[in-house]
Design a protein around this motif. Sequence first.
Motif, mmCIF file in Angstrom:
data_model
loop_
_atom_site.group_PDB
_atom_site.id
_atom_site.type_symbol
_atom_site.label_atom_id
_atom_site.label_comp_id
_atom_site.label_asym_id
_atom_site.label_seq_id
_atom_site.Cartn_x
_atom_site.Cartn_y
_atom_site.Cartn_z
ATOM 1 N N GLY A 158 46.380 45.005 32.446
ATOM 2 C CA GLY A 158 47.461 44.397 32.515
ATOM 3 C C GLY A 158 48.044 43.268 32.519
ATOM 4 N N VAL A 159 46.462 42.263 32.606
ATOM 5 C CA VAL A 159 46.737 41.354 32.628
ATOM 6 C C VAL A 159 47.377 40.785 30.534
ATOM 7 N N ASP A 160 48.184 38.793 30.818
ATOM 8 C CA ASP A 160 47.831 38.645 29.772
ATOM 9 C C ASP A 160 46.813 38.350 28.954
ATOM 10 N N ALA A 161 46.908 37.970 27.362
ATOM 11 C CA ALA A 161 46.142 37.530 26.794
ATOM 12 C C ALA A 161 45.739 36.384 27.123
ATOM 13 N N VAL A 162 45.985 35.164 28.207
ATOM 14 C CA VAL A 162 45.255 34.168 28.096
ATOM 15 C C VAL A 162 44.857 34.391 29.184
ATOM 16 N N LYS A 206 41.616 35.461 28.665
ATOM 17 C CA LYS A 206 40.257 33.988 28.389
ATOM 18 C C LYS A 206 39.686 34.269 29.505
ATOM 19 N N GLU A 207 40.882 33.441 30.217
ATOM 20 C CA GLU A 207 40.472 32.565 31.736
ATOM 21 C C GLU A 207 39.513 33.437 32.208
ATOM 22 N N GLU A 247 36.141 33.291 30.962
ATOM 23 C CA GLU A 247 35.523 32.099 31.671
ATOM 24 C C GLU A 247 34.827 32.191 32.700
ATOM 25 N N PRO A 286 39.423 48.790 29.005
ATOM 26 C CA PRO A 286 39.891 49.255 27.797
ATOM 27 C C PRO A 286 39.316 48.397 27.230
ATOM 28 N N TYR A 287 39.602 46.769 26.910
ATOM 29 C CA TYR A 287 39.986 46.275 26.015
ATOM 30 C C TYR A 287 38.611 46.040 24.936
ATOM 31 N N MET A 288 39.160 46.792 23.975
ATOM 32 C CA MET A 288 37.718 46.555 22.876
ATOM 33 C C MET A 288 37.064 45.402 22.578
ATOM 34 N N GLU A 308 35.567 48.131 17.835
ATOM 35 C CA GLU A 308 36.736 48.889 17.576
ATOM 36 C C GLU A 308 36.660 49.293 16.423
#
Lengths: 243, 302
Positions: free
Chosen positions: B160-164, B167-168, B171, B188-190, B291
């Motif tokens: 449920g967290v946005d793409a940016v 990424k952080e 990191e 759940p994100y392949m 995926e």
Amino acid sequence: MQEKVIEVHDLVKKFGSFVANDHLNFEVYKGEIFGFLGANGAGKTTAMKILCGLSAPTSGKVKVAGFDICRETEKVKRTIGYMSQKFSLYEDLTISENIRFFSGIYGISPAERKAKQETLLRNLELGSAKDSLIGSLPLGWKQKLAFSVAIFHDPKIVFLDEPTGGVDPITRRKFWDLIYEAADRGITVFVTTHYMDEAEYCNRVSIMNNGRIEALDTPENLKKQFGAKNMDEVFLKIARNVE
Amino acid sequence: MISIQNIYKSYGNVPAVSDISLEVKKGELFGLIGPDGAGKTTLMRILMTLLIQDKGLATLNGLDVVKDYKKIRQIVGYMPGRFSLYSDLTVEENLNFFATVFQTTVAENYGLIRDIYVQIEPFKNRLAGKLSGGMKQKLALSCALIHKPEILILDEPTTGVDAVSRKEFWEMLKKLQQKGITILVSTPYMDEATLCNRVALMQKGKVLDVDTPQKLVENYSRKLYAIKSDDMHRLIQDIRSYEKTDSAFAFGQYLHVTGKDDEAEATEFENYLLKKDHSGLEVLDIPPSIEDVFMELLQDNE
């Protein structure tokens, strides 16, 4: 000229001194799949609540399905469907009870409901499960069912708030097959997602940041505009640059 | 570092984890990848000693999850899927609370959390419940680290967290791994699988495969094509009704297509689609993503 089903002019929404939506301007056309993207806290949910008639704008003019969102709120609600990831259907009611409940709310006659329910269950291959409690179904089924119930009253527009969270990659794609079918039938689909590959499936995409729409175009044009390989890169460029 | 042997756990008649065995090595960043209902959370709760397995054995750094649960809690940091800090305490109070519970101080282990905590320190007097999603996540991670754990277990930190922000977050995890912490993370994100050293692909309480992301992709045996045309929706329908097509799924701007018995060549797809009047046609031979691998495994298991 394509029929406009959503028209937003200078929409502003403030909570105290905080500006959640800062002069939004956009239009959505009939039968379009419109992706509404943005970082967490960008103001997507606020805007979506206004479009659904659940929250009043501070200023600006918003028309949904031809109705003024402030003066004709109830008419707007009748002509839209809504599905979110968090709440979709009543877990402790069966499939057919849920359909009966939503049909009642939208004023669908019992005869019409019966006919439509049969088609719905046949299309989803859920006929044998009509008396199962929603809570007992796998998440993928629930989502497909929730979507079908959200468009059961043939709304002009359906709002989908992160509809595919949590499901496996095949189920996620099958869900998009349903979205395409609905759009083919002329239903406008307004969808939010955190899966950037899904942004590519939309006819047009808007990307919000800090309460503003920073970009709005077809995925193809956005990629050209930002010199990006895919929508993921477009999103990162917009969200990082603005901060 | 983490050893899981033939673990089973059911809720009533519903099996949540059935016969899972995994080894996570010291210093590894290991991913449990799978959709809701795969058994990721149940497995993590067993490792965290919050749930007792029906059968099987699990140890963390040699400590048994049932017998040595008290010792395990000292060496593991845990970030549950749902935000579970105290909403009515401030950022600073939450952090102090967790430090005190583990009989340490924030000052003593500040080095470990500094990079993360400085980002929310300006809001240290704000109630945790009033933080944005991204800030809550950073606070939860800081609290999970405050007792200097050897192992970090993170249950879907990026859902449920946005793409940016996703990424952080990854990191941050890489930096923690460099500090010697063994990390077990679920998602759940392949696409996040490629950021792990090794991953277990999970579905319905079972592990479908375990390997490095590179190996998983190398071991994919099918011929895969990426196909695109100006009318993607019609393309899906046309491709699916072609007798030589095995599977066709949308992947961003392309369809990923496999042929029956992998016999169909790119030119055959192309000729078929040209006959159907597709313009802007592209048919490419492509390597699979994680995926694709996962979807192939799902289909094999149906």
